[in-house]
Design a protein around this motif. Structure first.
Motif, PDB file in Angstrom:
ATOM      1  N   GLY A   1       1.047  -1.222  -0.049  1.00  0.00           N
ATOM      2  CA  GLY A   1       0.020   0.108   0.100  1.00  0.00           C
ATOM      3  C   GLY A   1       0.947   1.254   0.094  1.00  0.00           C
ATOM      4  N   TYR A   2       0.143   2.463  -0.149  1.00  0.00           N
ATOM      5  CA  TYR A   2       0.863   3.870  -0.137  1.00  0.00           C
ATOM      6  C   TYR A   2      -0.158   4.683   0.125  1.00  0.00           C
TER       7      TYR A   2
ATOM      8  N   GLU B   1      -3.188  17.436   3.817  1.00  0.00           N
ATOM      9  CA  GLU B   1      -3.884  17.194   2.761  1.00  0.00           C
ATOM     10  C   GLU B   1      -3.600  15.768   2.261  1.00  0.00           C
ATOM     11  N   ILE B   2      -4.620  14.748   2.750  1.00  0.00           N
ATOM     12  CA  ILE B   2      -4.473  13.486   2.231  1.00  0.00           C
ATOM     13  C   ILE B   2      -4.936  13.287   0.622  1.00  0.00           C
ATOM     14  N   HIS B   3      -4.063  12.928  -0.367  1.00  0.00           N
ATOM     15  CA  HIS B   3      -4.530  12.997  -1.622  1.00  0.00           C
ATOM     16  C   HIS B   3      -4.936  11.223  -2.164  1.00  0.00           C
ATOM     17  N   ASN B   4      -4.245  10.421  -1.793  1.00  0.00           N
ATOM     18  CA  ASN B   4      -4.242   9.099  -2.134  1.00  0.00           C
ATOM     19  C   ASN B   4      -3.915   8.116  -1.277  1.00  0.00           C
ATOM     20  N   VAL B   5      -4.601   7.123  -0.873  1.00  0.00           N
ATOM     21  CA  VAL B   5      -4.257   5.933   0.023  1.00  0.00           C
ATOM     22  C   VAL B   5      -4.904   5.027  -0.898  1.00  0.00           C
ATOM     23  N   ALA B   6      -3.969   3.825  -0.926  1.00  0.00           N
ATOM     24  CA  ALA B   6      -4.393   2.577  -1.632  1.00  0.00           C
ATOM     25  C   ALA B   6      -3.533   1.479  -1.122  1.00  0.00           C
TER      26      ALA B   6
ATOM     27  N   TYR C   1      -4.032  -7.625  -0.349  1.00  0.00           N
ATOM     28  CA  TYR C   1      -3.572  -7.341   1.079  1.00  0.00           C
ATOM     29  C   TYR C   1      -4.442  -6.514   1.975  1.00  0.00           C
ATOM     30  N   ARG C   2      -5.827  -6.256   1.453  1.00  0.00           N
ATOM     31  CA  ARG C   2      -6.605  -5.702   2.400  1.00  0.00           C
ATOM     32  C   ARG C   2      -7.180  -6.332   3.470  1.00  0.00           C
ATOM     33  N   ARG C   3      -7.901  -5.406   4.386  1.00  0.00           N
ATOM     34  CA  ARG C   3      -8.345  -5.898   5.584  1.00  0.00           C
ATOM     35  C   ARG C   3      -7.294  -6.148   6.577  1.00  0.00           C
TER      36      ARG C   3
ATOM     37  N   ALA D   1      -3.862   0.520   5.465  1.00  0.00           N
ATOM     38  CA  ALA D   1      -4.351   1.923   5.369  1.00  0.00           C
ATOM     39  C   ALA D   1      -4.207   2.413   6.671  1.00  0.00           C
ATOM     40  N   ARG D   2      -4.870   1.690   7.551  1.00  0.00           N
ATOM     41  CA  ARG D   2      -4.674   2.086   9.009  1.00  0.00           C
ATOM     42  C   ARG D   2      -3.306   2.642   9.571  1.00  0.00           C
TER      43      ARG D   2
END
Length: 148
Positions: free
Chosen positions: A56-57, A68-73, A78-80, A84-85
């Motif tokens: 992720g990034y 200012e958060i522009h992009n979280v992926a 690898y989700r859940r 991201a947290r």
């Protein structure tokens, strides 16, 4: 979960980040855009590595004490897993950040729940903001006042 390592993005990561962006976003950023952001003095890029793979990034701008958060992926594989947290917690833990802002698709329930759990609150709505006409929720976060 195996060891998750958060680090800054480097130019060597651009191809992998661009490929991950294409897997995650309906209207992905180009490699050129990522490259420009890498050279932007207010931009901050964090990469989450898990077992040597980019999982992720997060891309944000820090201007003064505001983020200012522009992009979280997060890679769909690898989700859940809290990636991201961890990325968000990393940038919000910076003592130089007093306030943070982001936009999220109104239908992205998982992301909205995550942001709320981290203390973000909906502050406004931009109707028809995205290319497909979906609304964007504006969310903001403020560092808790230790005196309250």
């Amino acid at each position: 979960m195996n060891r998750l390592y958060i680090r800054r993005l480097t130019a060597d990561d651009l191809e992998k980040i661009t490929a991950l962006e294409r897997r995650c976003q309906p209207h992905p950023w180009s490699q050129e855009l990522f490259c420009r952001e890498l050279g932007n003095p207010v931009a901050r890029f964090h990469v989450a590595e898990l077992d040597g793979s980019i999982a992720g990034y997060l891309c944000c701008w820090q201007i003064g004490d505001e983020l200012e958060i522009h992009n979280v992926a997060t890679d769909p594989d690898y989700r859940r897993r809290g990636i991201a947290r961890r990325l968000l917690a990393e940038v919000l833990a910076d003592p130089g950040v007093a306030r943070a802002f982001l936009e999220v698709r109104s239908g992205n329930r998982g992301a909205i729940a995550l942001y709320r759990a981290l203390g973000f609150r909906v502050s406004d709505c931009r109707r028809g903001y995205y290319h497909d006409g979906e609304d964007a929720l504006l969310m903001d976060w403020r560092r808790p006042d230790p005196d309250c």
